[in-house]
Design an enzyme around this catalytic site. Sequence first.
Site, PDB file in Angstrom:
ATOM      1  N   SER A 220     -12.193 -26.010 -52.087  1.00 60.65           N
ATOM      2  CA  SER A 220     -12.353 -24.974 -53.301  1.00 60.65           C
ATOM      3  C   SER A 220     -13.631 -24.173 -53.836  1.00 60.65           C
ATOM      4  O   SER A 220     -14.879 -23.262 -52.955  1.00 60.65           O
ATOM      5  CB  SER A 220     -11.589 -25.521 -54.296  1.00 60.65           C
ATOM      6  OG  SER A 220     -11.049 -24.471 -55.605  1.00 60.65           O
TER       7      SER A 220
ATOM      8  N   ASP B  30      -0.935 -21.328 -50.342  1.00 65.61           N
ATOM      9  CA  ASP B  30      -2.107 -22.363 -51.810  1.00 65.61           C
ATOM     10  C   ASP B  30      -1.758 -21.059 -52.740  1.00 65.61           C
ATOM     11  O   ASP B  30      -2.223 -20.108 -52.542  1.00 65.61           O
ATOM     12  CB  ASP B  30      -3.464 -22.069 -50.861  1.00 65.61           C
ATOM     13  CG  ASP B  30      -4.361 -22.375 -52.023  1.00 65.61           C
ATOM     14  OD1 ASP B  30      -4.595 -22.507 -52.988  1.00 65.61           O
ATOM     15  OD2 ASP B  30      -5.478 -22.513 -51.274  1.00 65.61           O
TER      16      ASP B  30
ATOM     17  N   HIS C  72      -3.051 -26.245 -52.323  1.00 69.99           N
ATOM     18  CA  HIS C  72      -4.066 -26.176 -52.279  1.00 69.99           C
ATOM     19  C   HIS C  72      -5.214 -27.096 -52.054  1.00 69.99           C
ATOM     20  O   HIS C  72      -5.962 -27.135 -51.263  1.00 69.99           O
ATOM     21  CB  HIS C  72      -4.543 -25.425 -53.437  1.00 69.99           C
ATOM     22  CG  HIS C  72      -6.591 -25.607 -54.207  1.00 69.99           C
ATOM     23  ND1 HIS C  72      -6.767 -24.009 -53.782  1.00 69.99           N
ATOM     24  CD2 HIS C  72      -6.921 -25.972 -54.868  1.00 69.99           C
ATOM     25  CE1 HIS C  72      -7.782 -24.243 -54.122  1.00 69.99           C
ATOM     26  NE2 HIS C  72      -7.977 -25.585 -54.346  1.00 69.99           N
TER      27      HIS C  72
END
Length: 268
Positions: free
Chosen positions: A107, A214, A244
Site C-alpha cells: 500500500s 481492492d 486490499h
Amino acid sequence: MAESREHTFTGTRGRNVAREWPHDRPRYLAVLVHGYGEHIGRYEYVADRLVRHGAAVYGLDHMGHGKSEGDRVLVEDFEDVVTDVHAVEERARAEHPGVPVVVIGHSMGGMIAARYAQRYGSGLAALVLSGPVIGEWAVVPALLAYEVPPDVPIDPATLSRDLSIGTAYAADPLVWHGPFKRTTLEAFATTLTTIAKSGTFGALPTLWVHGDDDQLVPLPGSRAGIETVKGTDFAERIYAGARHEVFNETNKDEVLDDVTTFIDRTLT
C-alpha cells in the site's frame, strides 16, 4: 509464529522502533515496509512465512506510526521515510554481510518501496509491491480539495474477505483511525509525481501483487503507475475477488507462495 525482537534507532525525524524476525543462517534478508496508518506488528504472519522460507526479516514503524515517535500519521516528506528504511537495511546487512536483500512494500509501503528501488535498487536482489499506492490514487486529490480534509474512515471490511482481519484492525490501538492530515496528503502527491519522473526499476526483478476487488487502492490507478516504472524483469499476479490486503486475504497462502517462488527465482 517466528520469534521477534525490537530495537530503536534515531531516524530522520526522531526515535523509530524496528522489529527483527531473526534467522541464524538466512538465504536472504527481507525488509518489510508497512502501509498508511498501520504498523509492522501486523505482518507477523508474513514474517513467519518468510523466516520459514529462509529469510531474516526486518521492518520498522514509520515516523508517526505504531510505536515510533512523531505526530500520528504526519509525514512531511516521504524521502525521509525512505532514508529510515535504508537505515534498517544497513543494520540487516551489518548483521548478515553479503546476504541478498529483498524489499517488500504494501500500500503506502509499496509507494515507499518503489521510491526506495529508485534510490537504492542497485543494491537489491528483488522488489515486491503489494497493492501499491503508485500512479493515480484518487484519494489524494479528492481530499486535498478541502482546506481541512474530512474524516473518511477506512471501512475494515475492505481490507480482506476474512472479516476477522477488519475486526482486529478496528480494535488495534496502534492503528490510526482518524482522518488524513493535509501535510501527509501533500507529501503523497509530491512522491507520486517524483516516482513517475524518476525512471524505471531497470533490471531489478520486480513482482506486483494486487487484488482485483481492492476498493482502497484500486487496481487501474496502480497499473498506470506500474507501467511507468517497471523494468525489464517484471511479473504480476492479480487475484480475483481479493481486497486490499492480499497478505491477509483468504488466499494469503497462495499469495505468499507466489512471493516465495518469485524470490527463489531471483536468488538462483
